[in-house]
Design an enzyme around this catalytic site. Structure first.
Site, PDB file in Angstrom:
ATOM      1  N   HIS A   1      27.084  39.268  59.447  1.00  0.00           N
ATOM      2  CA  HIS A   1      27.184  40.467  58.593  1.00  0.00           C
ATOM      3  C   HIS A   1      27.189  41.727  59.479  1.00  0.00           C
ATOM      4  CE1 HIS A   1      26.621  38.393  54.874  1.00  0.00           C
ATOM      5  NE2 HIS A   1      25.332  38.201  54.970  1.00  0.00           N
TER       6      HIS A   1
ATOM      7  N   SER B   1      26.470  42.404  42.737  1.00  0.00           N
ATOM      8  CA  SER B   1      25.946  41.162  43.315  1.00  0.00           C
ATOM      9  C   SER B   1      24.742  41.467  44.215  1.00  0.00           C
ATOM     10  CB  SER B   1      27.066  40.477  44.107  1.00  0.00           C
ATOM     11  OG  SER B   1      26.664  39.215  44.540  1.00  0.00           O
TER      12      SER B   1
ATOM     13  N   LYS C   1      27.278  39.750  50.243  1.00  0.00           N
ATOM     14  CA  LYS C   1      27.708  39.514  48.855  1.00  0.00           C
ATOM     15  C   LYS C   1      29.216  39.667  48.638  1.00  0.00           C
ATOM     16  CE  LYS C   1      24.755  38.247  47.228  1.00  0.00           C
ATOM     17  NZ  LYS C   1      24.123  36.962  47.698  1.00  0.00           N
TER      18      LYS C   1
HETATM   19  P1  A3P Z   1      28.084  37.095  42.261  1.00  0.00           P
HETATM   20  O1  A3P Z   1      26.672  37.534  42.487  1.00  0.00           O
HETATM   21  O2  A3P Z   1      28.971  38.223  41.822  1.00  0.00           O
HETATM   22  O3  A3P Z   1      28.209  35.909  41.372  1.00  0.00           O
HETATM   23  P2  A3P Z   1      27.618  35.966  49.674  1.00  0.00           P
HETATM   24  O4  A3P Z   1      27.862  34.521  49.915  1.00  0.00           O
HETATM   25  O5  A3P Z   1      28.394  36.875  50.559  1.00  0.00           O
HETATM   26  O6  A3P Z   1      26.164  36.259  49.617  1.00  0.00           O
HETATM   27  O7  A3P Z   1      28.220  36.299  48.233  1.00  0.00           O
HETATM   28  C1  A3P Z   1      27.663  35.762  47.069  1.00  0.00           C
HETATM   29  C2  A3P Z   1      28.618  36.058  45.937  1.00  0.00           C
HETATM   30  O8  A3P Z   1      29.777  35.208  46.072  1.00  0.00           O
HETATM   31  C3  A3P Z   1      28.014  35.746  44.587  1.00  0.00           C
HETATM   32  O9  A3P Z   1      28.673  36.638  43.688  1.00  0.00           O
HETATM   33  C4  A3P Z   1      28.465  34.309  44.383  1.00  0.00           C
HETATM   34  O10 A3P Z   1      28.420  33.878  43.050  1.00  0.00           O
HETATM   35  C5  A3P Z   1      29.900  34.412  44.903  1.00  0.00           C
HETATM   36  N1  A3P Z   1      30.489  33.113  45.261  1.00  0.00           N
HETATM   37  C6  A3P Z   1      30.011  32.193  46.091  1.00  0.00           C
HETATM   38  N2  A3P Z   1      30.810  31.118  46.130  1.00  0.00           N
HETATM   39  C7  A3P Z   1      31.844  31.381  45.295  1.00  0.00           C
HETATM   40  C8  A3P Z   1      33.013  30.660  44.889  1.00  0.00           C
HETATM   41  N3  A3P Z   1      33.279  29.454  45.338  1.00  0.00           N
HETATM   42  N4  A3P Z   1      33.843  31.254  44.008  1.00  0.00           N
HETATM   43  C9  A3P Z   1      33.586  32.486  43.531  1.00  0.00           C
HETATM   44  N5  A3P Z   1      32.495  33.209  43.878  1.00  0.00           N
HETATM   45  C10 A3P Z   1      31.640  32.663  44.744  1.00  0.00           C
END
Ligand code: A3P
Length: 296
Positions: free
Chosen positions: A107, A137, A52
């Site tokens: 990860h 998140s 996340k």
């Molecule tokens: P939130 O839950 O705070 O919205 P991961 O890919 O490591 O699982 O992380 C997911 C988080 O990154 C989520 O955060 C998601 O919305 C955010 N995320 C993914 N793509 C993004 C982007 N292009 N810009 C900003 N946040 C992004």
């Protein structure tokens, strides 16, 4: 060493040298493959994160840079196939056949990473995020994922997160400290979610420079545009809508949820935030680095 106690009625998780992994995609074999048998190539580019923290975002950025800004691949192949996880069961047999330079996600805490990394010139991009936002998140992700337990009350989940013992991939603090600990031993770029959000273009150029890729202005514009939150939320290849509800129920919480900095302020009480800060300073002590999130 295995201080985490998981009841036998919790087959969702396994404990590997003290760290919890979800069994839907990991087993001892896949973790052993990643650590001991996977051969890192000098041209490999790794996207390493604590969950996340911007994993999918960096998968998208790397794909687009690799494609010289052409969005075709990033709109036709799921992110997890383009930049697959090394520790998941699907890696063995798949990663060996990928063309070089391979784009690989992980990860893994550093102690479980492929040993051959340390004898290679491979590049590692480590993306970190404000742990308070990472927590929020992750909480929503636990809520919507069919392969993770119900996180319960935020206060309980916060205690698990801060102790680091009962969340997937272990402690956020250990993960970050572990990777920062090898920054002089491997070819590592440290970048933050906050930097990506504040200066997407500058961040893309930084990543290009690190991986030795020269893109013209138009190509950089395309990378930035196709890796924006809006674009990735609409893109079926990045928004996880291809995954069935039983695995990720996006009616409970979308995978592309908010994509902002500071959402923790909507969830933490003053007392929780203060408690978090105390634990944070204790666990991060002697780390001579200031982070983007330290200011707010
Ligand atoms: P939130 O839950 O705070 O919205 P991961 O890919 O490591 O699982 O992380 C997911 C988080 O990154 C989520 O955060 C998601 O919305 C955010 N995320 C993914 N793509 C993004 C982007 N292009 N810009 C900003 N946040 C992004």
């Amino acid at each position: 060493q295995d201080r985490v106690v998981l009841s036998e009625s919790c087959p969702m998780y396994m404990i590997h040298r003290g760290v919890i992994f979800p069994t839907n995609s990991h087993d001892e074999e896949s973790l052993d493959y990643a650590e001991n048998r996977f051969q890192v190539w000098d041209e490999d580019i790794f996207n390493v994160t604590y969950p996340k923290s911007g994993t999918t975002w960096m998968q998208q950025i790397l794909t687009l840079i690799h494609s010289n800004g052409d969005p075709t691949l990033s709109r036709s192949v799921p992110s997890w196939e383009r930049v697959p996880w090394i520790e998941q069961r699907t890696a063995h047999g798949y990663l060996e056949t990928r063309p070089s330079p391979r784009l690989i996600t992980s990860h893994l805490p550093v102690q479980f990473f492929p040993k051959s990394l340390f004898h290679s010139k491979a590049k590692v991009i480590y993306t970190a995020r404000n742990p308070k936002d990472t927590f929020v998140s992750l909480y929503h992700f636990y809520n919507m994922s069919g392969f993770l337990e119900d996180p319960g009350a935020t206060q309980d989940f916060l205690n698990k997160f801060l102790s680091g013992e009962a969340v997937i991939y272990g402690s956020w603090f250990d993960h970050l400290r572990g990777w920062l600990g090898v920054k002089d031993k491997v070819n590592l770029l440290f970048i933050t979610y906050e930097e990506l959000l504040q200066d997407p273009r500058g961040s893309v150029i930084k990543v290009c420079n690190f991986i030795g890729k020269k893109l013209d202005d138009k190509a950089i514009d395309s990378v930035v545009e196709n890796s924006s939150f809006k674009s990735m939320k609409e893109n079926q290849m990045t928004n996880y809508s291809l995954v069935p509800d039983s695995i990720m129920n996006q009616k409970k919480s979308p995978f592309m949820r908010k994509g902002i900095c500071g959402d923790w302020k909507n969830y933490f009480t003053v007392a929780e935030s203060e408690h978090f800060d105390v634990v944070y300073h204790e666990k991060m002590r002697n780390l001579d680095i200031s982070f983007t999130w330290d200011k707010n």
